[in-house]
Structures are given as C-alpha cells and as structure tokens.
Design a protein around this motif. Structure first.
Motif, PDB file in Angstrom:
ATOM      1  N   ILE A  55       4.855  -9.252  -0.845  1.00 47.39           N
ATOM      2  CA  ILE A  55       4.338  -8.320   0.165  1.00 47.39           C
ATOM      3  C   ILE A  55       5.494  -7.686   0.941  1.00 47.39           C
ATOM      4  CG2 ILE A  55       3.073  -8.192   2.356  1.00 47.39           C
ATOM      5  CD1 ILE A  55       1.101 -10.206   1.220  1.00 47.39           C
ATOM      6  N   ARG A  56       6.439  -8.513   1.373  1.00 47.70           N
ATOM      7  CA  ARG A  56       7.595  -7.971   2.104  1.00 47.70           C
ATOM      8  C   ARG A  56       8.380  -6.983   1.246  1.00 47.70           C
ATOM      9  NH1 ARG A  56       8.021 -13.434   3.698  1.00 47.70           N
ATOM     10  NH2 ARG A  56       9.657 -13.772   2.148  1.00 47.70           N
ATOM     11  N   GLN A  57       8.402  -7.223  -0.067  1.00 50.23           N
ATOM     12  CA  GLN A  57       9.187  -6.375  -0.958  1.00 50.23           C
ATOM     13  C   GLN A  57       8.538  -5.009  -1.161  1.00 50.23           C
ATOM     14  OE1 GLN A  57      10.380  -8.683  -4.279  1.00 50.23           O
ATOM     15  NE2 GLN A  57      11.743  -7.137  -5.139  1.00 50.23           N
ATOM     16  N   VAL A  58       7.205  -4.970  -1.266  1.00 48.81           N
ATOM     17  CA  VAL A  58       6.535  -3.716  -1.582  1.00 48.81           C
ATOM     18  C   VAL A  58       6.034  -2.972  -0.348  1.00 48.81           C
ATOM     19  CG1 VAL A  58       4.203  -4.669  -1.842  1.00 48.81           C
ATOM     20  CG2 VAL A  58       4.898  -2.679  -3.215  1.00 48.81           C
ATOM     21  N   ALA A  59       5.881  -3.651   0.779  1.00 48.87           N
ATOM     22  CA  ALA A  59       5.276  -3.034   1.967  1.00 48.87           C
ATOM     23  C   ALA A  59       5.968  -1.749   2.423  1.00 48.87           C
ATOM     24  CB  ALA A  59       5.226  -4.051   3.113  1.00 48.87           C
ATOM     25  N   PRO A  60       7.311  -1.662   2.414  1.00 48.73           N
ATOM     26  CA  PRO A  60       7.953  -0.443   2.928  1.00 48.73           C
ATOM     27  C   PRO A  60       7.727   0.798   2.074  1.00 48.73           C
ATOM     28  CG  PRO A  60       9.491  -2.302   2.883  1.00 48.73           C
ATOM     29  CD  PRO A  60       8.307  -2.701   2.083  1.00 48.73           C
ATOM     30  N   PHE A  61       7.210   0.634   0.858  1.00 49.04           N
ATOM     31  CA  PHE A  61       7.049   1.765  -0.047  1.00 49.04           C
ATOM     32  C   PHE A  61       5.584   2.184  -0.131  1.00 49.04           C
ATOM     33  CE2 PHE A  61      10.584  -0.901  -1.413  1.00 49.04           C
ATOM     34  CZ  PHE A  61      11.637   0.001  -1.363  1.00 49.04           C
ATOM     35  N   ASP A  62       5.354   3.384  -0.651  1.00 45.45           N
ATOM     36  CA  ASP A  62       3.990   3.905  -0.765  1.00 45.45           C
ATOM     37  C   ASP A  62       3.355   3.614  -2.118  1.00 45.45           C
ATOM     38  OD1 ASP A  62       3.530   4.830   1.749  1.00 45.45           O
ATOM     39  OD2 ASP A  62       4.168   6.886   1.360  1.00 45.45           O
ATOM     40  N   ALA A  63       3.963   2.752  -2.904  1.00 48.77           N
ATOM     41  CA  ALA A  63       3.446   2.440  -4.232  1.00 48.77           C
ATOM     42  C   ALA A  63       2.037   1.850  -4.125  1.00 48.77           C
ATOM     43  CB  ALA A  63       4.373   1.446  -4.939  1.00 48.77           C
ATOM     44  N   GLN A  99      -4.542  -5.876   4.425  1.00 46.90           N
ATOM     45  CA  GLN A  99      -4.273  -5.642   5.839  1.00 46.90           C
ATOM     46  C   GLN A  99      -2.827  -5.974   6.195  1.00 46.90           C
ATOM     47  OE1 GLN A  99      -6.694  -4.663   8.646  1.00 46.90           O
ATOM     48  NE2 GLN A  99      -4.589  -4.141   9.174  1.00 46.90           N
ATOM     49  N   THR A 100      -2.308  -7.062   5.610  1.00 50.19           N
ATOM     50  CA  THR A 100      -0.920  -7.450   5.870  1.00 50.19           C
ATOM     51  C   THR A 100       0.047  -6.416   5.315  1.00 50.19           C
ATOM     52  OG1 THR A 100      -1.568  -9.776   5.788  1.00 50.19           O
ATOM     53  CG2 THR A 100       0.772  -9.294   5.600  1.00 50.19           C
ATOM     54  N   LEU A 101      -0.237  -5.907   4.117  1.00 48.71           N
ATOM     55  CA  LEU A 101       0.584  -4.833   3.555  1.00 48.71           C
ATOM     56  C   LEU A 101       0.637  -3.642   4.509  1.00 48.71           C
ATOM     57  CD1 LEU A 101      -0.514  -4.829  -0.195  1.00 48.71           C
ATOM     58  CD2 LEU A 101       1.852  -4.907   0.605  1.00 48.71           C
ATOM     59  N   HIS A 102      -0.515  -3.279   5.042  1.00 50.03           N
ATOM     60  CA  HIS A 102      -0.574  -2.149   5.979  1.00 50.03           C
ATOM     61  C   HIS A 102       0.211  -2.457   7.256  1.00 50.03           C
ATOM     62  CE1 HIS A 102      -2.211   1.242   8.227  1.00 50.03           C
ATOM     63  NE2 HIS A 102      -2.541   0.398   9.186  1.00 50.03           N
ATOM     64  N   ASP A 103       0.031  -3.666   7.796  1.00 47.67           N
ATOM     65  CA  ASP A 103       0.690  -4.029   9.049  1.00 47.67           C
ATOM     66  C   ASP A 103       2.208  -4.048   8.918  1.00 47.67           C
ATOM     67  OD1 ASP A 103      -1.732  -4.254  10.260  1.00 47.67           O
ATOM     68  OD2 ASP A 103      -1.820  -6.445  10.192  1.00 47.67           O
ATOM     69  N   MET A 104       2.716  -4.317   7.725  1.00 44.11           N
ATOM     70  CA  MET A 104       4.158  -4.406   7.506  1.00 44.11           C
ATOM     71  C   MET A 104       4.750  -3.104   6.975  1.00 44.11           C
ATOM     72  SD  MET A 104       4.438  -8.268   5.909  1.00 44.11           S
ATOM     73  CE  MET A 104       6.222  -8.307   6.061  1.00 44.11           C
ATOM     74  N   SER A 105       3.929  -2.081   6.833  1.00 47.66           N
ATOM     75  CA  SER A 105       4.390  -0.817   6.261  1.00 47.66           C
ATOM     76  C   SER A 105       4.709   0.196   7.359  1.00 47.66           C
ATOM     77  CB  SER A 105       3.306  -0.243   5.347  1.00 47.66           C
ATOM     78  OG  SER A 105       2.254   0.322   6.114  1.00 47.66           O
ATOM     79  N   PRO A 106       5.406   1.272   7.022  1.00 44.46           N
ATOM     80  CA  PRO A 106       5.654   2.336   8.009  1.00 44.46           C
ATOM     81  C   PRO A 106       4.368   3.019   8.481  1.00 44.46           C
ATOM     82  CG  PRO A 106       7.176   2.518   6.151  1.00 44.46           C
ATOM     83  CD  PRO A 106       6.147   1.506   5.764  1.00 44.46           C
ATOM     84  N   ARG A 107       3.253   2.780   7.791  1.00 43.96           N
ATOM     85  CA  ARG A 107       1.980   3.398   8.157  1.00 43.96           C
ATOM     86  C   ARG A 107       1.177   2.550   9.146  1.00 43.96           C
ATOM     87  NH1 ARG A 107       0.013   7.334   4.361  1.00 43.96           N
ATOM     88  NH2 ARG A 107       1.513   7.709   2.681  1.00 43.96           N
ATOM     89  N   ARG A 108       1.759   1.480   9.675  1.00 45.96           N
ATOM     90  CA  ARG A 108       0.966   0.519  10.457  1.00 45.96           C
ATOM     91  C   ARG A 108       0.366   1.099  11.729  1.00 45.96           C
ATOM     92  NH1 ARG A 108       6.160  -1.401  10.359  1.00 45.96           N
ATOM     93  NH2 ARG A 108       7.417  -1.164  12.236  1.00 45.96           N
ATOM     94  N   GLN A 109       0.908   2.211  12.238  1.00 49.56           N
ATOM     95  CA  GLN A 109       0.328   2.833  13.432  1.00 49.56           C
ATOM     96  C   GLN A 109      -0.843   3.746  13.093  1.00 49.56           C
ATOM     97  OE1 GLN A 109       1.280   1.828  16.331  1.00 49.56           O
ATOM     98  NE2 GLN A 109       2.954   0.591  15.519  1.00 49.56           N
ATOM     99  N   GLN A 110      -1.098   3.949  11.801  1.00 51.87           N
ATOM    100  CA  GLN A 110      -2.188   4.806  11.345  1.00 51.87           C
ATOM    101  C   GLN A 110      -3.371   3.950  10.886  1.00 51.87           C
ATOM    102  OE1 GLN A 110      -1.915   8.048  11.920  1.00 51.87           O
ATOM    103  NE2 GLN A 110       0.157   7.614  12.714  1.00 51.87           N
ATOM    104  N   PRO A 111      -4.518   4.555  10.571  1.00 56.69           N
ATOM    105  CA  PRO A 111      -5.716   3.760  10.275  1.00 56.69           C
ATOM    106  C   PRO A 111      -5.601   2.921   8.999  1.00 56.69           C
ATOM    107  CG  PRO A 111      -6.292   6.038  10.780  1.00 56.69           C
ATOM    108  CD  PRO A 111      -4.824   6.003  10.609  1.00 56.69           C
ATOM    109  N   PHE A 112      -6.263   1.770   9.025  1.00 60.35           N
ATOM    110  CA  PHE A 112      -6.519   0.969   7.836  1.00 60.35           C
ATOM    111  C   PHE A 112      -8.019   1.021   7.606  1.00 60.35           C
ATOM    112  CE2 PHE A 112      -7.977  -2.990   5.910  1.00 60.35           C
ATOM    113  CZ  PHE A 112      -7.164  -3.086   4.782  1.00 60.35           C
TER     114      PHE A 112
END
Length: 475
Positions: free
Chosen positions: A149-157, A174-187
């Motif tokens: 999860i930590r490895q893929v979260a920063p990317f949009d793949a 949800q964790t992928l979203h929370d750790m991604s650059p998109r975390r301030q946007q909707p899940f």
C-alpha cells in the motif's frame, strides 16, 4: 498465537508480578526486567510500564530508539516516577500516569480513552502529516499488504483488491486513498453487485431530468461525486457485461455522459476495484471482459483470510473494542482460554465475523471477563471441529453429536434446570443466518443459497428476527 508485547521496568518484585498479571489479563505478553531492560530488548514492543528503576545508559539509548519508531509504544508511568527523567520527550508527552495497584478495568478505560483522544485529533486534522491508519495487523501477511500500500499509494495506478468477503477490502481502498495525494478529495464507494444492472449506469454516471421514468430531477453519479479523489468499485466481478463495456470506455477515454444527456464530462478519479471472485476464471467462463481486467489489474493486492493471520486477533479485538467505546459500549475482556479457542476457529466470515462476535460479547458480558465456556457454540470447541471451513456451519458429524445431547453445553449434558427448546433452536437458526450473511457480504440471495433455503423464506426469517434492514439486504 502471538500476543501484544509489553515491557515492565520495575525494581520491586511484588509490583512486577502484580503488573504482569494485570497486563496479561488485557492480552499483553509481558517481559519483566528488574535491572537492565536494555540487555534483552523486546521486539515489537507495544507498551512499557515504567516504575521504580535504576537509570543507566543502556536503558536511555534503547528508549531513545523506541521513541524514533514510526509507531512508538505507549508508556504507563507510575505516579511516583511522574517526572519521567528516563523518558525521551516523544514518549513522555503521550505517557499515561497510573497509580498502584493497577486495576484491569481502570487500565482498560485509560487505554481506550487514550486511543479515542488520538482518533479525535486525527479527525480534527491535527495529524494531517501522518494519515490515519485504518488497517489493523502485524502478522507477516498484513505487513506485506501495508508495504505494498505504501508503495503504490503515491501513484494514480489502478489497484485491484482480491480476497474473500469480510477480509477488509474496503479498508484497504480507504487506506490507499488516505495515503495518496488525493486524500483531501472525496472517497466514494459503490457496491456493483448490490445494485440492479439496469440502475448501475445511472448510479455511476448520473442522469438528466426525464432520462427515464422516475427521473424527476438531474442527479450526479459516483464518478462526478468522486471528482479529484478515489472511486472504489466493490464487487466489480458481479458487474454485467454491458456495463463492463461502458466502464472500460470511461477508463480508456476518461470521458462519460450522464444517462439521457449528451454533454461529455471529463473525469479525474483514481480507480480502486475489489472482488471476491476469481476474475481469470470468470474471463474463461465468458463472464468478465479480459481487456477490462487488464485495465483494472495494474497493481493487484490480495487480502489474506483471517484464518491465515490469527496472530492479529488480539490487535483486531483491541480495535473493535475501541470502536465499541466510541459508541458507549464497554470493551470486551477475553480470558486466555477464550483467545485460544478463537485462534482455533476457521473464521469463514473473516474479520467481519470477528467484529460481530466482539459486539455481541460486549452486549452479553458488559462487566465480566469472557471465558471459553461463554463463547457461542461454534467458537468454543476445543479442537475447532464444530465449524466447517467452507460455510461456517456445523458439520454433519457435529449435528449428529448435538442431537445426542453432546457439544451443546460445555459439560456435554443438559443443565439440571432444563432448557427452552424453542428458544434454543431459534438461537441456533439465528446464529447460522448471521454467519451466512457475513460469509455472503450481506447479500440475501447468496446467504439463502448457503443455507439451502428459498430467498423469500430467508427474507421472512430476517423480518422475524429483526436483522438489519432486510428490504435493502434483499436487493
């Protein structure tokens, strides 16, 4: 089964043994060090009790090392040592000051109040630099999941999450979203298997006023609601072939139209999909498009069933207790024999089944420890033989023994005061219905198939027992 590791730093032997007993009751495996605790540092230490001790350089260095960890241990600080001269500031600021003797009930509430406080801080945005951790587990399987999860979260793949029902696939999303650059946007999540095929297009893409009978106003779809964030497509394997074609076009072109509309809408969402099905077999059977599979399967994650991560049981129970505390229920306290019995159970309903069990025990035993004899029948078999690994229902051999008056009660015999047979049989029926719903992700048609009854029959039983909103489940 691995318990939570704790370290007791206390020079008084009587106090050490008393604290050891209390922490053991709460599910901690405690190591006691009277003099130099740094000489035998405990791996994966989750809690430290710091009482009277002899300060030394080795101890200070080891505590400094723990304070620098990503998840430092919680410190229980004896009130006579409240100055905490041996503690680094990172450990001292979150330390809980306790008196002696320790009481298990008071300590349980203190621990959960601390967890609730941290949760509120995260929800209020004061911990934005460190996303809220939703997945629970420190087994080898869960460590690998967290690493991926930590490895893929920063990317949009696109990510495809595989695993049985109840393993926590939505928590991974949800964790992928929370750790991604998109975390301030909707899940935004949608269960593709719970919505009729003729309505799914409108749910995903929205519709214009008058697009079909009943469309009295325009409505945004899930793609539009998730704009800039993450769209979670749960049970993607249950999506109809015509909808798969439309979804594939959107994923390729990043453009869609509302039902009944002709204005192209551009989408900027990250797609995370999940299924309990074997999609490669579904492709071979002609039930899933191969091109859509490869579009979704950029980064696969496979969630292990609970039966393969039994070391996580104490952590999961601790997390569910925290959730119960937020709702005003008292946490469940399990005896060692109850934990051992749960570790031998096959868990066909996975983590969801465990969550339901913990809530049930919290209601039944609000102020007492739960021992093996207190567990529902499928869970307290000494060898786990009362549960069939495929369906979670009693095996035929178990039922034949039950009919002979065995395995129903811990003693193997009816209690002297007798039983109410009608209530007892209703309890068995209710338990099996709940397990079937857990194993089928709440979809009544699947649960009815597991129980070999008609769907309408099961709906009537849901109404009879008042289980959830059966009209929605029936969909």
């Amino acid at each position: 089964m691995q318990l939570l590791n704790a370290l007791i730093i206390e020079s008084d032997e009587t106090r050490r043994r008393s604290i050891h007993a209390v922490l053991g009751f709460l599910g901690y495996h405690s190591t006691m060090h009277p003099d130099d605790p740094a000489a035998e540092a405990v791996d994966d230490c989750r809690l430290i009790y710091l009482g009277a001790h002899r300060a030394n350089a080795g101890l200070s260095q080891w505590l400094d090392k723990l304070a620098r960890q990503a998840s430092p241990p919680l410190v229980l600080l004896d009130q006579n040592e409240a100055h905490g001269t041996s503690l680094p500031p990172a450990l001292l600021q979150d330390a809980i000051v306790v008196g002696y003797p320790l009481r298990s009930e008071d300590l349980t509430m203190l621990l959960h109040q601390q967890q609730i406080s941290q949760w509120r801080q995260e929800r209020s945005g004061r911990s934005e630099s460190a996303p809220r951790r939703r997945l629970v587990g420190e087994s080898a399987a869960m460590r690998e999941i967290n690493r991926l999860i930590r490895q893929v979260a920063p990317f949009d793949a696109s990510v495809l999450i595989l695993g049985n029902s109840g393993t926590g696939k939505e928590l991974v999303a949800q964790t992928l979203h929370d750790m991604s650059p998109r975390r301030q946007q909707p899940f935004v999540a949608i269960n593709c298997g719970a919505i009729p095929a003729e309505l799914l297009e409108s749910e995903l893409f929205g519709h214009e006023k008058g697009a079909f009978t009943g469309a009295i106003s325009s409505r945004k779809g899930r793609f539009e609601l998730a704009e800039g964030g993450t769209l979670f497509l749960d049970e993607i394997g249950d999506m109809s072939l015509p909808m798969q074609v439309k979804l594939l076009r959107v994923l390729q072109e990043r453009v869609y139209e509302r039902v009944g509309g002709n204005r192209p809408l551009h989408c900027n969402v990250r797609i995370v999909a999940a299924t309990h099905r074997n999609l490669e077999q579904s492709i071979a059977d002609g039930q899933f498009r191969e091109d859509l599979f490869y579009r979704l399967n950029v980064f696969p994650l496979e969630m292990p069933p609970l039966s393969q991560r039994l070391d996580d049981l104490p952590l999961l129970i601790e997390e569910f207790n925290l959730n119960l505390s937020r709702r005003g229920l008292r946490p469940v306290k399990l005896c060692d024999d109850a934990l051992q019995a749960l570790s031998r159970y096959s868990w066909p309903g996975n983590v969801r089944e465990l969550s339901n069990l913990v809530e049930r025990l919290a209601i039944l035993f609000p102020r007492q420890a739960v021992c093996r004899r207190d567990l529902p029948a499928p869970y307290h078999s000494p060898d786990g033989s009362e549960s069939d690994s495929a369906t979670g229902m009693a095996a035929p051999s178990t039922w034949s023994r039950a009919e002979a008056g065995k395995d129903i009660w811990p003693s193997g015999r009816l209690p002297e005061e007798g039983i109410d047979l009608k209530d007892h049989l209703a309890d068995i029926e209710l338990r099996l219905i709940r397990q079937a719903l857990d194993a089928s992700d709440g979809i009544v048609a699947r649960a009815a198939k597991l129980l070999s009854v008609q769907r309408t029959t099961l709906v009537e039983k849901l109404r009879k027992y008042g289980i959830g909103n059966y009209s929605q489940l029936a969909g």
